[in-house]
Design an enzyme around this catalytic site. Sequence first.
Site, PDB file in Angstrom:
ATOM      1  N   PHE A 179      47.752   8.853 -48.613  1.00 21.01           N
ATOM      2  CA  PHE A 179      48.827   9.632 -48.017  1.00 21.01           C
ATOM      3  C   PHE A 179      48.598   9.620 -46.490  1.00 21.01           C
ATOM      4  O   PHE A 179      48.546   8.534 -45.932  1.00 21.01           O
ATOM      5  CB  PHE A 179      48.965  10.989 -48.731  1.00 21.01           C
ATOM      6  CG  PHE A 179      49.780  10.789 -50.004  1.00 21.01           C
ATOM      7  CD1 PHE A 179      49.265  10.023 -51.052  1.00 21.01           C
ATOM      8  CD2 PHE A 179      51.082  11.247 -50.109  1.00 21.01           C
ATOM      9  CE1 PHE A 179      50.039   9.724 -52.178  1.00 21.01           C
ATOM     10  CE2 PHE A 179      51.855  10.964 -51.239  1.00 21.01           C
ATOM     11  CZ  PHE A 179      51.332  10.206 -52.262  1.00 21.01           C
ATOM     12  N   ASN A 181      51.168   8.256 -34.824  1.00 12.82           N
ATOM     13  CA  ASN A 181      50.966   9.307 -35.814  1.00 12.82           C
ATOM     14  C   ASN A 181      50.863  10.670 -35.150  1.00 12.82           C
ATOM     15  O   ASN A 181      50.464  10.786 -33.985  1.00 12.82           O
ATOM     16  CB  ASN A 181      49.713   9.017 -36.646  1.00 12.82           C
ATOM     17  CG  ASN A 181      49.894   7.769 -37.490  1.00 12.82           C
ATOM     18  OD1 ASN A 181      51.010   7.402 -37.846  1.00 12.82           O
ATOM     19  ND2 ASN A 181      48.803   7.100 -37.787  1.00 12.82           N
ATOM     20  N   ASN A 204      49.476 -11.694 -41.132  1.00 15.31           N
ATOM     21  CA  ASN A 204      48.154 -11.052 -41.100  1.00 15.31           C
ATOM     22  C   ASN A 204      47.853 -10.291 -42.391  1.00 15.31           C
ATOM     23  O   ASN A 204      46.766 -10.412 -42.942  1.00 15.31           O
ATOM     24  CB  ASN A 204      48.038 -10.114 -39.898  1.00 15.31           C
ATOM     25  CG  ASN A 204      46.590  -9.781 -39.592  1.00 15.31           C
ATOM     26  OD1 ASN A 204      45.702 -10.620 -39.759  1.00 15.31           O
ATOM     27  ND2 ASN A 204      46.336  -8.556 -39.173  1.00 15.31           N
ATOM     28  N   PHE A 227      40.216  -3.401 -45.802  1.00 16.98           N
ATOM     29  CA  PHE A 227      41.039  -2.564 -44.912  1.00 16.98           C
ATOM     30  C   PHE A 227      41.828  -3.400 -43.910  1.00 16.98           C
ATOM     31  O   PHE A 227      42.848  -2.938 -43.404  1.00 16.98           O
ATOM     32  CB  PHE A 227      40.143  -1.629 -44.079  1.00 16.98           C
ATOM     33  CG  PHE A 227      39.450  -0.561 -44.857  1.00 16.98           C
ATOM     34  CD1 PHE A 227      40.138   0.566 -45.275  1.00 16.98           C
ATOM     35  CD2 PHE A 227      38.102  -0.654 -45.152  1.00 16.98           C
ATOM     36  CE1 PHE A 227      39.497   1.574 -45.985  1.00 16.98           C
ATOM     37  CE2 PHE A 227      37.445   0.343 -45.857  1.00 16.98           C
ATOM     38  CZ  PHE A 227      38.144   1.463 -46.275  1.00 16.98           C
ATOM     39  N   SER A 264      49.332   2.361 -49.644  1.00 18.94           N
ATOM     40  CA  SER A 264      49.879   3.491 -48.898  1.00 18.94           C
ATOM     41  C   SER A 264      50.961   4.200 -49.699  1.00 18.94           C
ATOM     42  O   SER A 264      51.665   3.570 -50.502  1.00 18.94           O
ATOM     43  CB  SER A 264      50.474   2.947 -47.596  1.00 18.94           C
ATOM     44  OG  SER A 264      51.280   3.914 -46.976  1.00 18.94           O
ATOM     45  N   TYR A 293      55.976  -3.702 -42.502  1.00 19.89           N
ATOM     46  CA  TYR A 293      54.626  -3.196 -42.799  1.00 19.89           C
ATOM     47  C   TYR A 293      54.575  -2.643 -44.224  1.00 19.89           C
ATOM     48  O   TYR A 293      53.712  -3.010 -45.025  1.00 19.89           O
ATOM     49  CB  TYR A 293      54.211  -2.102 -41.794  1.00 19.89           C
ATOM     50  CG  TYR A 293      52.996  -1.331 -42.267  1.00 19.89           C
ATOM     51  CD1 TYR A 293      51.731  -1.899 -42.227  1.00 19.89           C
ATOM     52  CD2 TYR A 293      53.121  -0.036 -42.808  1.00 19.89           C
ATOM     53  CE1 TYR A 293      50.614  -1.209 -42.700  1.00 19.89           C
ATOM     54  CE2 TYR A 293      52.013   0.659 -43.282  1.00 19.89           C
ATOM     55  CZ  TYR A 293      50.765   0.065 -43.222  1.00 19.89           C
ATOM     56  OH  TYR A 293      49.674   0.748 -43.707  1.00 19.89           O
ATOM     57  N   LYS A 346      52.528  -3.843 -48.038  1.00 19.52           N
ATOM     58  CA  LYS A 346      51.725  -3.070 -48.997  1.00 19.52           C
ATOM     59  C   LYS A 346      52.276  -3.265 -50.414  1.00 19.52           C
ATOM     60  O   LYS A 346      51.522  -3.396 -51.376  1.00 19.52           O
ATOM     61  CB  LYS A 346      51.710  -1.587 -48.612  1.00 19.52           C
ATOM     62  CG  LYS A 346      50.992  -1.303 -47.300  1.00 19.52           C
ATOM     63  CD  LYS A 346      49.524  -1.688 -47.361  1.00 19.52           C
ATOM     64  CE  LYS A 346      48.832  -1.610 -46.027  1.00 19.52           C
ATOM     65  NZ  LYS A 346      47.507  -2.246 -46.003  1.00 19.52           N
ATOM     66  N   ASP A 373      38.231 -13.647 -37.608  1.00 24.59           N
ATOM     67  CA  ASP A 373      39.637 -13.418 -37.930  1.00 24.59           C
ATOM     68  C   ASP A 373      39.859 -13.892 -39.370  1.00 24.59           C
ATOM     69  O   ASP A 373      39.705 -15.087 -39.662  1.00 24.59           O
ATOM     70  CB  ASP A 373      40.522 -14.195 -36.946  1.00 24.59           C
ATOM     71  CG  ASP A 373      42.001 -14.002 -37.225  1.00 24.59           C
ATOM     72  OD1 ASP A 373      42.353 -13.419 -38.276  1.00 24.59           O
ATOM     73  OD2 ASP A 373      42.821 -14.423 -36.390  1.00 24.59           O
TER      74      ASP A 373
END
Length: 339
Positions: free
Chosen positions: A179, A200, A100, A81, A125, A150, A154, A58
């Site tokens: 994208f 999604n 996180n 990632f 993103s 979220y 970014k 972790d």
Amino acid sequence: MKVLVTGGLGFIGSHTVVELQNKGFEVVIIDDLSNSSIDVLEGITAITGKTPIFEKLDLKDKLKVETFFNAHKDIVGVIHFAASKAVGESVEKPLLYYENNLNTLIYMLKSVLGLQASNFIFSSSCTVYGQADTMPILENAPVKPAESPYGNTKQIGEEIIKDTCKVNDDLNAISLRYFNPVGAHESAKIGELPLGVPQNLVPFITQTAAGLRKQLSVFGDDYPTPDGTCIRDYIHVVDLAKAHVIALQRLIDKTNASNYEVFNIGTGKGSSVLEVIKSFEKVSGEKLNYKIAPRRAGDITKAYADTSKSNNELGWKAELTLDDAMRSAWNWEKKIRNL
Ligand SMILES: NC(=O)c1ccc[n+]([C@@H]2O[C@H](COP(=O)([O-])OP(=O)(O)OC[C@H]3O[C@@H](n4cnc5c(N)ncnc54)[C@H](O)[C@@H]3O)[C@@H](O)[C@H]2O)c1
């Protein structure tokens, strides 16, 4: 050349590990399996004939991260990632997301600064653009207030990297603004594994066709677009994976124009929700059960990339089509459902 891929058993990470191994890199994966399965390692091995080194760890555990880097001082680059990525959940649990996505980034950057080769690639993103004023979206389009915690991670993540690069000439970083990643490896040995109800469009389509979901809801057909449905730039995950290898090589070769760069990673072409459904029906031969539902709060009308910077400066270009992506996503869904 040893590369660390955090979140390397996840959707985009696993495809990137394959492309790195195909290019001869030695890959070390760190993943805590919070949103992935250990079986993905087998898929990577089956495709490439090589098993990457894997550490279940972790990344919020600062001491363990330090210990890891002490044992791997020969790493030439880190592709980061690992993050939590469910937009809806981030609204419910903002602290989980800030903890996180930001702590792991900070610990990673601190560790990368201690390496001989401080090369760092960050998963950003297109969400940072919000509803951009002009299409296609250029990298210098204004960053809009984030729609979710979220999205904010970014934006803040990019700021953290930029500020750190400003005072550390030896740190070389690239943020790739993805994208909409879709599709799966053509071998159908790795792909997207959403936990629970997919957020999604593409996994929802394939799960509906596979009988896991009753019906797909198309949220709104009264947007100011040619067919009234929202438009996105769907990028095949294998093309996206290759962008990471090219970006990493750029840093290793020191051909970057400055020590912090940002690139859009998309196809440059917008596709509407109905076009995606049509593409799926065409390549799969399946009729999709869908209905038009009211608009969903927070959805933007359209977003597609201007890819001239990534095409011309990074030297990367999307090669696969939406049909390729839908075909591979469907093959993957059929494989995991034993259809
Ligand atoms: N998929 C998308 O639509 C999309 C779009 C833009 C950006 N991104 C970003 O790309 C990255 C990868 O996305 P993905 O779709 O592959 O997600 P994913 O959830 O499939 O992969 C992320 C991986 O990171 C791991 N992870 C999470 N927190 C961790 C921690 N603290 N320590 C170790 N491992 C941890 C998870 O177990 C998972 O395997 C993320 O940063 C995401 O925010 C994704």
